[in-house]
Design a protein around this motif. Structure first.
Motif, mmCIF file in Angstrom:
data_model
loop_
_atom_site.group_PDB
_atom_site.id
_atom_site.type_symbol
_atom_site.label_atom_id
_atom_site.label_comp_id
_atom_site.label_asym_id
_atom_site.label_seq_id
_atom_site.Cartn_x
_atom_site.Cartn_y
_atom_site.Cartn_z
ATOM 1 N N GLU A 194 0.817 -1.215 0.000
ATOM 2 C CA GLU A 194 0.000 0.000 0.000
ATOM 3 C C GLU A 194 0.846 1.258 0.000
ATOM 4 O OE1 GLU A 194 -3.197 -2.558 2.274
ATOM 5 O OE2 GLU A 194 -1.056 -2.384 2.552
ATOM 6 N N GLN A 195 1.989 1.217 0.669
ATOM 7 C CA GLN A 195 2.864 2.384 0.707
ATOM 8 C C GLN A 195 3.591 2.604 -0.613
ATOM 9 O OE1 GLN A 195 5.204 1.105 4.068
ATOM 10 N NE2 GLN A 195 4.140 2.486 5.498
ATOM 11 N N ALA A 196 4.000 1.534 -1.259
ATOM 12 C CA ALA A 196 4.823 1.646 -2.465
ATOM 13 C C ALA A 196 3.997 1.843 -3.730
ATOM 14 C CB ALA A 196 5.705 0.408 -2.603
ATOM 15 N N ALA A 197 2.793 1.286 -3.770
ATOM 16 C CA ALA A 197 1.934 1.430 -4.950
ATOM 17 C C ALA A 197 1.232 2.785 -4.892
ATOM 18 C CB ALA A 197 0.923 0.290 -5.004
ATOM 19 N N VAL A 198 1.558 3.652 -5.837
ATOM 20 C CA VAL A 198 1.080 5.039 -5.815
ATOM 21 C C VAL A 198 -0.169 5.174 -6.673
ATOM 22 C CG1 VAL A 198 1.692 7.442 -6.236
ATOM 23 C CG2 VAL A 198 3.455 5.805 -5.534
ATOM 24 N N ARG A 199 -1.172 5.802 -6.114
ATOM 25 C CA ARG A 199 -2.410 6.034 -6.871
ATOM 26 C C ARG A 199 -2.209 7.145 -7.880
ATOM 27 N NH1 ARG A 199 -7.941 7.155 -3.691
ATOM 28 N NH2 ARG A 199 -7.639 4.937 -3.209
ATOM 29 N N HIS A 200 -2.744 6.929 -9.083
ATOM 30 C CA HIS A 200 -2.648 7.943 -10.131
ATOM 31 C C HIS A 200 -3.508 9.153 -9.762
ATOM 32 C CE1 HIS A 200 -2.840 9.899 -14.039
ATOM 33 N NE2 HIS A 200 -1.807 9.158 -14.399
ATOM 34 N N PRO A 201 -3.003 10.372 -9.959
ATOM 35 C CA PRO A 201 -3.766 11.562 -9.552
ATOM 36 C C PRO A 201 -5.070 11.746 -10.301
ATOM 37 C CG PRO A 201 -1.813 12.180 -10.829
ATOM 38 C CD PRO A 201 -1.670 10.727 -10.492
ATOM 39 N N TYR A 202 -5.191 11.198 -11.527
ATOM 40 C CA TYR A 202 -6.419 11.384 -12.298
ATOM 41 C C TYR A 202 -7.228 10.105 -12.435
ATOM 42 C CZ TYR A 202 -3.988 15.658 -13.546
ATOM 43 O OH TYR A 202 -3.315 16.855 -13.498
ATOM 44 N N GLY A 203 -6.809 9.048 -11.797
ATOM 45 C CA GLY A 203 -7.534 7.785 -11.892
ATOM 46 C C GLY A 203 -7.558 7.091 -10.555
ATOM 47 N N CYS A 204 -8.702 7.092 -9.891
ATOM 48 C CA CYS A 204 -8.753 6.606 -8.518
ATOM 49 C C CYS A 204 -8.534 5.104 -8.428
ATOM 50 C CB CYS A 204 -10.083 6.990 -7.868
ATOM 51 S SG CYS A 204 -11.541 6.295 -8.672
ATOM 52 N N ARG A 205 -8.687 4.376 -9.538
ATOM 53 C CA ARG A 205 -8.497 2.927 -9.509
ATOM 54 C C ARG A 205 -7.190 2.491 -10.160
ATOM 55 N NH1 ARG A 205 -13.869 3.773 -10.837
ATOM 56 N NH2 ARG A 205 -15.376 3.072 -9.269
ATOM 57 N N LEU A 206 -6.372 3.444 -10.592
ATOM 58 C CA LEU A 206 -5.126 3.131 -11.284
ATOM 59 C C LEU A 206 -3.936 3.416 -10.374
ATOM 60 C CD1 LEU A 206 -3.762 2.305 -13.972
ATOM 61 C CD2 LEU A 206 -3.728 4.734 -14.574
ATOM 62 N N TYR A 207 -3.027 2.434 -10.265
ATOM 63 C CA TYR A 207 -1.875 2.542 -9.378
ATOM 64 C C TYR A 207 -0.599 2.169 -10.137
ATOM 65 C CZ TYR A 207 -5.208 2.643 -5.489
ATOM 66 O OH TYR A 207 -6.228 2.978 -4.628
ATOM 67 N N LEU A 208 0.521 2.680 -9.646
ATOM 68 C CA LEU A 208 1.842 2.372 -10.213
ATOM 69 C C LEU A 208 2.751 1.836 -9.114
ATOM 70 C CD1 LEU A 208 4.179 2.557 -12.343
ATOM 71 C CD2 LEU A 208 4.562 4.895 -11.488
ATOM 72 N N LEU A 209 3.433 0.734 -9.412
ATOM 73 C CA LEU A 209 4.529 0.240 -8.581
ATOM 74 C C LEU A 209 5.753 0.201 -9.479
ATOM 75 C CD1 LEU A 209 5.633 -0.870 -5.944
ATOM 76 C CD2 LEU A 209 4.856 -3.149 -6.645
ATOM 77 N N THR A 210 6.713 1.053 -9.205
ATOM 78 C CA THR A 210 7.818 1.234 -10.134
ATOM 79 C C THR A 210 8.963 0.252 -9.883
ATOM 80 O OG1 THR A 210 9.199 2.939 -11.166
ATOM 81 C CG2 THR A 210 9.085 2.945 -8.766
ATOM 82 N N ALA A 211 9.925 0.263 -10.786
ATOM 83 C CA ALA A 211 11.123 -0.572 -10.681
ATOM 84 C C ALA A 211 12.253 0.236 -10.066
ATOM 85 C CB ALA A 211 11.535 -1.083 -12.065
ATOM 86 N N PRO A 212 13.243 -0.437 -9.487
ATOM 87 C CA PRO A 212 14.404 0.293 -8.964
ATOM 88 C C PRO A 212 15.289 0.787 -10.093
ATOM 89 C CG PRO A 212 14.754 -2.063 -8.763
ATOM 90 C CD PRO A 212 13.346 -1.891 -9.242
ATOM 91 N N ILE A 213 16.062 1.800 -9.789
ATOM 92 C CA ILE A 213 17.017 2.306 -10.781
ATOM 93 C C ILE A 213 18.108 1.281 -11.040
ATOM 94 C CG2 ILE A 213 18.716 4.127 -11.250
ATOM 95 C CD1 ILE A 213 16.968 6.010 -9.621
ATOM 96 N N GLY A 214 18.436 0.499 -10.038
ATOM 97 C CA GLY A 214 19.435 -0.560 -10.188
ATOM 98 C C GLY A 214 19.246 -1.583 -9.090
ATOM 99 N N LEU A 215 19.813 -2.777 -9.279
ATOM 100 C CA LEU A 215 19.710 -3.836 -8.286
ATOM 101 C C LEU A 215 21.071 -4.099 -7.663
ATOM 102 C CD1 LEU A 215 17.394 -6.625 -9.788
ATOM 103 C CD2 LEU A 215 16.912 -5.101 -7.874
ATOM 104 N N HIS A 216 21.117 -4.154 -6.337
ATOM 105 C CA HIS A 216 22.349 -4.484 -5.640
ATOM 106 C C HIS A 216 22.457 -5.985 -5.396
ATOM 107 C CE1 HIS A 216 23.152 -0.256 -5.094
ATOM 108 N NE2 HIS A 216 21.956 -0.093 -4.558
ATOM 109 N N GLU A 217 21.340 -6.679 -5.495
ATOM 110 C CA GLU A 217 21.354 -8.130 -5.348
ATOM 111 C C GLU A 217 20.234 -8.702 -6.207
ATOM 112 O OE1 GLU A 217 18.659 -8.522 -1.305
ATOM 113 O OE2 GLU A 217 20.844 -8.540 -1.167
ATOM 114 N N ASP A 218 20.395 -9.966 -6.600
ATOM 115 C CA ASP A 218 19.402 -10.590 -7.461
ATOM 116 C C ASP A 218 18.089 -10.805 -6.715
ATOM 117 O OD1 ASP A 218 21.180 -10.695 -9.566
ATOM 118 O OD2 ASP A 218 21.882 -12.717 -9.068
ATOM 119 N N ILE A 219 17.007 -10.629 -7.456
ATOM 120 C CA ILE A 219 15.690 -10.934 -6.926
ATOM 121 C C ILE A 219 15.339 -12.363 -7.326
ATOM 122 C CG2 ILE A 219 13.243 -10.342 -6.983
ATOM 123 C CD1 ILE A 219 14.944 -8.269 -5.595
#
Length: 240
Positions: free
Chosen positions: A71-96
């Motif tokens: 809930e903290q990381a998934a950001v709600r779109h300002p113009y769409g109350c049902r649309l959310y974004l969970l972004t990727a990191p700029i880089g990875l320090h360890e494998d997922i």
């Protein structure tokens, strides 16, 4: 339970990110709580396509590592109350690990109706993470011969997906050439061995909107957006 859809391509430049943004927006407009998840580590652009570059402060690795809740990381779109974004990191320090991504997507399914994962181009780590636990996959290609060949290779990597869970989208098709290219599209469908989910016309408004980080405000009658809305309906079973 929600549904996770991986959006993949064998090569760059097919319009995969704009497809994710447009179809995700269409699903949200239809009333579905929708998450757009950027899996293109290091080259993330989905936040730009959604006009949310200043909003996403945490990424999916923060959720996996327990530094933030979904809930903290998934950001709600300002113009769409049902649309959310969970972004990727700029880089990875360890494998997922794939087990960690599977755990994240299980939580996503419990909180969202649909999740579209924007994978990185090619068949590397981003592709592995995007497809390891998705319920279905959409292969985005153009009519370019190299793109169609790469789409075939991508399908080979997804051969473990059950029938009816893999789809082909032909993107960036010029309207004036659509009739002339119909045989090429048929050949692409035959070669890939996938059902066609939709054909999206080339739309000059998309790169302009992307450049302004304002994809959400360009014409509601744009040909690409209409095509993506139809694709969203097919994904939900609302139309065929």
């Amino acid at each position: 339970m929600g549904q996770v859809i991986a959006v993949v391509s064998g090569k760059g430049g097919t319009g995969k990110t704009s497809f994710t943004a447009l179809v995700g927006s269409a699903l949200a407009e239809m009333g579905h709580r929708t998450l757009c998840l950027d899996c293109d580590v290091g080259l993330r652009n989905l936040d730009l396509a959604l006009g949310m570059s200043d909003s996403a402060l945490m990424d999916f690795t923060d959720v996996i590592a327990g530094r933030a809740t979904l809930e903290q990381a998934a950001v709600r779109h300002p113009y769409g109350c049902r649309l959310y974004l969970l972004t990727a990191p700029i880089g990875l320090h360890e494998d997922i690990r794939t087990s960690e991504m599977k755990g994240l997507l299980d939580e996503v399914r419990s909180r969202f109706d649909y999740c579209l994962i924007d994978s990185g181009a090619g068949l590397g780590d981003a592709f592995r993470l995007a497809t390891c636990a998705a319920d279905r996959a959409v292969v985005v290609a153009t009519t370019d011969p190299t793109s169609l060949r790469d789409a075939q290779r991508t399908v080979m990597e997804l051969r473990d997906y059950p029938n009816g869970r893999l789809h082909l989208v032909i993107n960036r098709v010029r309207r004036k050439l659509l009739k002339a290219l119909s045989s090429n599209i048929d050949d692409a469908i035959d070669a890939a061995g996938l059902p066609l989910l939709g054909v999206i016309p080339e739309d000059e408004g998309i790169p302009i909107a992307l450049g302004r980080s304002a994809l959400t405000v360009f014409s509601r009658e744009s040909s690409a957006e209409i095509a993506c809305r139809n694709i969203a309906r097919r994904l939900t079973g609302a139309c065929r």
